[in-house]
Write an enzyme that holds these catalytic residues in place. Sequence first.
Site, PDB file in Angstrom:
ATOM      1  N   CYS A 165       0.817  -1.222   0.000  1.00  0.00           N
ATOM      2  CA  CYS A 165       0.000   0.000   0.000  1.00  0.00           C
ATOM      3  C   CYS A 165       0.845   1.263   0.000  1.00  0.00           C
ATOM      4  CB  CYS A 165      -0.920  -0.004   1.203  1.00  0.00           C
ATOM      5  SG  CYS A 165      -2.153  -1.273   1.076  1.00  0.00           S
ATOM      6  N   ASP A 166       2.077   1.181  -0.430  1.00  0.00           N
ATOM      7  CA  ASP A 166       2.924   2.361  -0.504  1.00  0.00           C
ATOM      8  C   ASP A 166       2.998   2.791  -1.965  1.00  0.00           C
ATOM      9  OD1 ASP A 166       5.238   4.073  -0.784  1.00  0.00           O
ATOM     10  OD2 ASP A 166       5.725   3.490   1.272  1.00  0.00           O
TER      11      ASP A 166
END
Length: 379
Positions: free
Chosen positions: A327-328
Amino acid sequence: MNQKIARFFEEQRPQTPCLVVDLDVVEQNYNDLHDALPDARIFYAVKANPAPEILALLARLGSAFDCASVPEIQMALAAGAPAERISYGNTIKKEADIRRAYELGVRLFAFDSDAELEKLARSAPGARVFCRILTSGEGAEWPLSRKFGCDLKMARALLLKARDLPVEPYGVSFHVGSQQKDLKQWDHAIFQVAQLFRELEVLGVDLGMINLGGGFPTRYRTDVPECTAYGQAIFESLRTHFGNHLPETIVEPGRGMVGNAGVIESEVVLVSRKSDEDPKRWVYLDIGKFSGLAETMDEAIQYPIEVVGEGMDDPDGEAVILAGPTCDSADVLYERAEYRMPSELKAGDRVRIHATGAYTTTYSAVCFNGFAPLQQICI
Ligand SMILES: *Cc1c(COP(=O)(O)O)cnc(C)c1O
């Protein structure tokens, strides 16, 4: 294409992402480098891939080890390397770690500053010390910036000072930058080191060793010079600048020793577009920047990628953007690098990321988003 690794993936179907390293390739790389530079001692840079099987193989072949920390020193010792074959090559060490390394028998240490030399004199009496000098990093695909090394004037002063401390001023080291494809870069550095040797000789300090560092490349998407070309360029440079008075030489290959020995298999998690008109598909893999592919930063290292069953870098395929699963938003692998994949690519398909034996497992986060660190199997 490594048939042994391909067969392993087909027969074992390991959970992805998984790095498989062929130890025969590591052995071949060691022998090739040894043949290319027969007079140089090889200190494998442990950080590139510290798998116990790799360290044990290299220890058995006679390799020495360049370590950057006490745990790396312990790994090299556990693999069967005697302490005489270990160098503590990091120029940034806690004094307690210097003491610990010294207790473990290590007697070869790097430094590039006055304060570090003082630590060595206090905590590693009698040890051989070498001073690292700055290089430009020009020509390297993964340059090492100005973090390590000092300029020549400072190196001269420090080695002169070392003579009057309870350590032995032993030599000079440099690193021309990782994945160095310009053979001339060693010559620039060797020329400077030879000058330094002569100046210090006049002052009564006889240095015996030149540490030529790493930088030996792995073939990624484009060709690199042969190992023998590096050997020849370095030998000719030593001859030119040192004449018949050749010093002892050390090399510290990391990438060049293990890079081409490993292949990662990864699963496609999702193929999608951002709009109906989006010209490029996004391909999300189950491996990314935080699970081993950190060297895709700035798209510096471009691994050859094969879609299993379809072959390498399909020229008839459509351009894709490759990204990791976390999720980066920084976890995008290649956006500009023009990777192409078949139009029918879909979730569940497998891809193989080649030449990933170096700087992958060691860059893998412990548990970002709960994803396990990169698994490795040596065969
Ligand atoms: C990382 C490192 C190496 C290995 O560099 P490669 O470019 O992978 O060959 C060698 N020496 C030192 C001191 C290092 O830090």
